[in-house]
Design an enzyme around this catalytic site. Sequence first.
Site, PDB file in Angstrom:
ATOM      1  N   THR A   1      -8.635   2.009  -0.382  1.00 59.65           N
ATOM      2  CA  THR A   1      -8.522   2.891   0.917  1.00 59.65           C
ATOM      3  C   THR A   1      -9.628   3.574   1.442  1.00 59.65           C
ATOM      4  O   THR A   1     -10.831   3.556   0.855  1.00 59.65           O
ATOM      5  CB  THR A   1      -7.554   4.136   0.138  1.00 59.65           C
ATOM      6  OG1 THR A   1      -7.504   5.119   1.286  1.00 59.65           O
ATOM      7  CG2 THR A   1      -8.165   4.617  -1.084  1.00 59.65           C
ATOM      8  N   ASP A   2      -9.476   3.784   2.795  1.00 65.09           N
ATOM      9  CA  ASP A   2     -10.614   4.476   3.385  1.00 65.09           C
ATOM     10  C   ASP A   2     -11.031   5.936   2.827  1.00 65.09           C
ATOM     11  O   ASP A   2     -11.928   6.453   3.037  1.00 65.09           O
ATOM     12  CB  ASP A   2     -10.383   4.361   5.048  1.00 65.09           C
ATOM     13  CG  ASP A   2      -9.223   5.239   5.420  1.00 65.09           C
ATOM     14  OD1 ASP A   2      -8.351   5.654   4.414  1.00 65.09           O
ATOM     15  OD2 ASP A   2      -9.274   5.318   6.721  1.00 65.09           O
ATOM     16  N   GLU A   3     -10.019   6.320   2.018  1.00 68.38           N
ATOM     17  CA  GLU A   3     -10.402   7.806   1.754  1.00 68.38           C
ATOM     18  C   GLU A   3     -11.409   7.901   0.745  1.00 68.38           C
ATOM     19  O   GLU A   3     -11.750   8.838   0.651  1.00 68.38           O
ATOM     20  CB  GLU A   3      -8.767   8.278   1.063  1.00 68.38           C
ATOM     21  CG  GLU A   3      -7.808   8.149   2.153  1.00 68.38           C
ATOM     22  CD  GLU A   3      -6.512   8.878   1.805  1.00 68.38           C
ATOM     23  OE1 GLU A   3      -6.326   9.798   0.902  1.00 68.38           O
ATOM     24  OE2 GLU A   3      -5.468   8.441   2.357  1.00 68.38           O
TER      25      GLU A   3
ATOM     26  N   TYR B   1      -6.642  11.920  -5.620  1.00 71.03           N
ATOM     27  CA  TYR B   1      -6.241  10.485  -5.249  1.00 71.03           C
ATOM     28  C   TYR B   1      -7.439   9.831  -4.787  1.00 71.03           C
ATOM     29  O   TYR B   1      -7.959   8.472  -5.497  1.00 71.03           O
ATOM     30  CB  TYR B   1      -5.256  10.282  -3.973  1.00 71.03           C
ATOM     31  CG  TYR B   1      -4.903   8.888  -3.531  1.00 71.03           C
ATOM     32  CD1 TYR B   1      -4.536   7.884  -4.386  1.00 71.03           C
ATOM     33  CD2 TYR B   1      -5.490   8.773  -2.374  1.00 71.03           C
ATOM     34  CE1 TYR B   1      -4.418   6.591  -3.668  1.00 71.03           C
ATOM     35  CE2 TYR B   1      -5.040   7.401  -1.606  1.00 71.03           C
ATOM     36  CZ  TYR B   1      -4.871   6.408  -2.268  1.00 71.03           C
ATOM     37  OH  TYR B   1      -4.569   5.318  -1.990  1.00 71.03           O
TER      38      TYR B   1
ATOM     39  N   LYS C   1      -9.231   6.314  -6.785  1.00 69.26           N
ATOM     40  CA  LYS C   1      -9.672   5.120  -6.080  1.00 69.26           C
ATOM     41  C   LYS C   1     -11.115   4.872  -5.846  1.00 69.26           C
ATOM     42  O   LYS C   1     -11.411   3.609  -6.182  1.00 69.26           O
ATOM     43  CB  LYS C   1      -8.943   4.971  -4.655  1.00 69.26           C
ATOM     44  CG  LYS C   1      -7.401   5.140  -4.704  1.00 69.26           C
ATOM     45  CD  LYS C   1      -6.818   3.833  -5.463  1.00 69.26           C
ATOM     46  CE  LYS C   1      -7.018   2.614  -4.499  1.00 69.26           C
ATOM     47  NZ  LYS C   1      -6.073   1.508  -5.059  1.00 69.26           N
TER      48      LYS C   1
HETATM   49  P1  NAD Z   1       3.195   2.468  -3.400  1.00 66.05           P
HETATM   50  O1  NAD Z   1       3.017   3.821  -4.239  1.00 66.05           O
HETATM   51  O2  NAD Z   1       4.242   2.202  -2.429  1.00 66.05           O
HETATM   52  O3  NAD Z   1       3.311   1.254  -4.479  1.00 66.05           O
HETATM   53  C1  NAD Z   1       2.654   1.129  -5.682  1.00 66.05           C
HETATM   54  C2  NAD Z   1       3.255   0.314  -6.379  1.00 66.05           C
HETATM   55  O4  NAD Z   1       2.468   0.225  -7.648  1.00 66.05           O
HETATM   56  C3  NAD Z   1       4.703   0.700  -6.911  1.00 66.05           C
HETATM   57  O5  NAD Z   1       5.499  -0.543  -6.793  1.00 66.05           O
HETATM   58  C4  NAD Z   1       4.650   0.981  -8.407  1.00 66.05           C
HETATM   59  O6  NAD Z   1       5.753   1.070  -9.171  1.00 66.05           O
HETATM   60  C5  NAD Z   1       3.335   0.260  -8.694  1.00 66.05           C
HETATM   61  N1  NAD Z   1       2.826   0.926  -9.907  1.00 66.05           N
HETATM   62  C6  NAD Z   1       2.157   2.229 -10.187  1.00 66.05           C
HETATM   63  N2  NAD Z   1       1.596   2.484 -11.389  1.00 66.05           N
HETATM   64  C7  NAD Z   1       1.839   1.282 -11.919  1.00 66.05           C
HETATM   65  C8  NAD Z   1       1.352   0.865 -13.286  1.00 66.05           C
HETATM   66  N3  NAD Z   1       0.642   1.705 -14.022  1.00 66.05           N
HETATM   67  N4  NAD Z   1       1.498  -0.481 -13.509  1.00 66.05           N
HETATM   68  C9  NAD Z   1       2.102  -1.237 -12.843  1.00 66.05           C
HETATM   69  N5  NAD Z   1       2.480  -0.846 -11.684  1.00 66.05           N
HETATM   70  C10 NAD Z   1       2.347   0.280 -11.056  1.00 66.05           C
HETATM   71  O7  NAD Z   1       1.618   2.345  -2.762  1.00 66.05           O
HETATM   72  P2  NAD Z   1       1.223   1.434  -1.435  1.00 66.05           P
HETATM   73  O8  NAD Z   1       1.079   2.480  -0.565  1.00 66.05           O
HETATM   74  O9  NAD Z   1       1.982   0.227  -1.272  1.00 66.05           O
HETATM   75  O10 NAD Z   1      -0.319   1.041  -1.658  1.00 66.05           O
HETATM   76  C11 NAD Z   1      -0.540  -0.036  -2.378  1.00 66.05           C
HETATM   77  C12 NAD Z   1      -2.138  -0.017  -2.660  1.00 66.05           C
HETATM   78  O11 NAD Z   1      -2.930  -0.204  -1.325  1.00 66.05           O
HETATM   79  C13 NAD Z   1      -2.542   1.046  -3.471  1.00 66.05           C
HETATM   80  O12 NAD Z   1      -3.686   0.603  -4.312  1.00 66.05           O
HETATM   81  C14 NAD Z   1      -3.361   1.945  -2.352  1.00 66.05           C
HETATM   82  O13 NAD Z   1      -4.239   2.910  -3.071  1.00 66.05           O
HETATM   83  C15 NAD Z   1      -3.856   1.131  -1.334  1.00 66.05           C
HETATM   84  N6  NAD Z   1      -3.801   1.597  -0.122  1.00 66.05           N
HETATM   85  C16 NAD Z   1      -2.674   2.358   0.511  1.00 66.05           C
HETATM   86  C17 NAD Z   1      -2.603   2.761   1.768  1.00 66.05           C
HETATM   87  C18 NAD Z   1      -1.267   3.465   2.282  1.00 66.05           C
HETATM   88  O14 NAD Z   1      -1.668   3.654   3.609  1.00 66.05           O
HETATM   89  N7  NAD Z   1      -0.250   3.387   1.639  1.00 66.05           N
HETATM   90  C19 NAD Z   1      -3.898   2.571   2.602  1.00 66.05           C
HETATM   91  C20 NAD Z   1      -5.179   1.865   2.006  1.00 66.05           C
HETATM   92  C21 NAD Z   1      -4.691   1.473   0.739  1.00 66.05           C
HETATM   93  P1  TYD Z   2       0.441  11.055   4.092  1.00 64.62           P
HETATM   94  O1  TYD Z   2       1.216  10.137   4.839  1.00 64.62           O
HETATM   95  O2  TYD Z   2       0.575  11.715   2.928  1.00 64.62           O
HETATM   96  O3  TYD Z   2      -1.107  10.162   3.888  1.00 64.62           O
HETATM   97  P2  TYD Z   2      -2.591  10.722   3.616  1.00 64.62           P
HETATM   98  O4  TYD Z   2      -2.646  11.985   2.929  1.00 64.62           O
HETATM   99  O5  TYD Z   2      -2.934   9.328   2.299  1.00 64.62           O
HETATM  100  O6  TYD Z   2      -3.337  10.452   4.810  1.00 64.62           O
HETATM  101  O7  TYD Z   2      -0.386  11.999   5.147  1.00 64.62           O
HETATM  102  C1  TYD Z   2      -0.725  11.645   6.473  1.00 64.62           C
HETATM  103  C2  TYD Z   2      -1.043  13.053   7.350  1.00 64.62           C
HETATM  104  O8  TYD Z   2       0.044  13.624   7.201  1.00 64.62           O
HETATM  105  C3  TYD Z   2      -1.896  13.959   6.500  1.00 64.62           C
HETATM  106  O9  TYD Z   2      -3.064  14.596   7.391  1.00 64.62           O
HETATM  107  C4  TYD Z   2      -1.031  15.043   5.779  1.00 64.62           C
HETATM  108  C5  TYD Z   2      -0.045  15.006   6.942  1.00 64.62           C
HETATM  109  N1  TYD Z   2       1.365  15.250   6.317  1.00 64.62           N
HETATM  110  C6  TYD Z   2       2.202  16.252   6.995  1.00 64.62           C
HETATM  111  O10 TYD Z   2       1.472  17.111   8.042  1.00 64.62           O
HETATM  112  N2  TYD Z   2       3.263  16.574   6.749  1.00 64.62           N
HETATM  113  C7  TYD Z   2       4.030  15.795   5.457  1.00 64.62           C
HETATM  114  O11 TYD Z   2       5.042  16.104   5.338  1.00 64.62           O
HETATM  115  C8  TYD Z   2       2.981  14.931   4.967  1.00 64.62           C
HETATM  116  C9  TYD Z   2       3.657  14.102   3.807  1.00 64.62           C
HETATM  117  C10 TYD Z   2       1.892  14.720   5.352  1.00 64.62           C
END
Ligand code: NAD
Ligand code: TYD
Length: 349
Positions: free
Chosen positions: A130-132, A155, A159
């Site tokens: 992630t960019d975070e 989080y 990561k």
């Molecule tokens: P998500 O929470 O939707 O899915 C995570 C999946 O991992 C789930 O299916 C869960 O069951 C599985 N999982 C969790 N713990 C596990 C374990 N111990 N063993 C096996 N499986 C396990 O997450 P996402 O949003 O799809 O993100 C996927 C990846 O991409 C993550 O690594 C996250 O850090 C990264 N990422 C997400 C975003 C975003 O905006 N969602 C952006 C950048 C990077």
């Molecule tokens: P989120 O979707 O949780 O992603 P991330 O924290 O990884 O960026 O949140 C996106 C942005 O929205 C973040 O600035 C937090 C804000 N947010 C709200 O304002 N209300 C909400 O109910 C949630 C879940 C997030």
Amino acid sequence: MKILITGGAGFIGSHVVRLFVNKYPSYQIYNLDKLTYAGNLANLTDVEDRENYTFLKGDIVDAVFVEDIFSEHKFDAVIHLAAESHVDRSIADPLAFVQTNVIGTVNLLNTAKKHWAENLQNHLFYHISTDEVYGSLGEDGLFTEETPYDPRSPYSASKASSDHFVRAWFHTYGLPIKISNCSNNYGPNHFPEKLIPLAINNIKNERPVPVYGKGENVRDWLYVLDHARAIDVIFHKGKVGDTYNIGGVNEWKNLDLIELLCDQMDQKLGREQGHSRNLITFVKDRAGHDLRYAIDSSKLMDELGWKPSVTFEEGLSKTVDWYLENTEWLENVTSGHYRDYYEEQYTNR
Ligand code: NAD
Ligand code: TYD
């Protein structure tokens, strides 16, 4: 080629699994997922019976299980997405994030190194991040691949730690790795705890839409299918040992985004324009809330030719349509019924 995709039942993972199963029929795709609250096999009903797809239920933290599947299936490559992914949950329960994101990743690295030792160069460990990890930006500037790590939430700290371990396995043991760091994703199958799907669900049901603080925080949003396309490109064409940033060049203040969403939904639901904006409710800010994320993805664009395929307005509109059409998916997720899918569909196979 046999590819282990971890976290394939989650939001992004399910799109990556679908893309690889459909686009590369000669590959065998193994989806390893623990099915936490975020894992939902109903995300993959269209590919679950394909010959080149296998689901493996298990925990990446479980060293015996991971050893067993590497022994049995002899994977050529890993695309590692499994993680705890929600910042608010990480604030409430940081240890779960250390377990899966740090220890689970090291467990996979160790096992891959052991099994691939004879011919490391023919294998690949691709870590999705992630960019975070780069921390929080002020008004100006973009995260590049050279931006120093400065994670600020549990989080992002977990990561960042996992990214460091992946690089350590490259430098210390010669494990071929790639890493990509992506901005906020949105799109179909997003669990409705994150901002966009939560807001869609609440607007649909005329419930308050919580906006943290003053809604001034900025995120750089990318349509999930464009992330999956970037992962495909980096997996096949990226340089071993390299990092690639992935972003949509698409910054939005949270409040502006929610207002756009309200307006799109008013139009789609035949409500009077402005109606849903009344649902916006300012609530207590998130602890340590990062102000701004914004990604410079010129390396990925210039070197590997990737670019986003949809504008934000198009992607958001497609996303709203998907949630309005897939009411059963949303109802099953919000009721908890989705948790029964594995028992119902898989235990008698
Ligand atoms: P998500 O929470 O939707 O899915 C995570 C999946 O991992 C789930 O299916 C869960 O069951 C599985 N999982 C969790 N713990 C596990 C374990 N111990 N063993 C096996 N499986 C396990 O997450 P996402 O949003 O799809 O993100 C996927 C990846 O991409 C993550 O690594 C996250 O850090 C990264 N990422 C997400 C975003 C975003 O905006 N969602 C952006 C950048 C990077
Ligand atoms: P989120 O979707 O949780 O992603 P991330 O924290 O990884 O960026 O949140 C996106 C942005 O929205 C973040 O600035 C937090 C804000 N947010 C709200 O304002 N209300 C909400 O109910 C949630 C879940 C997030």
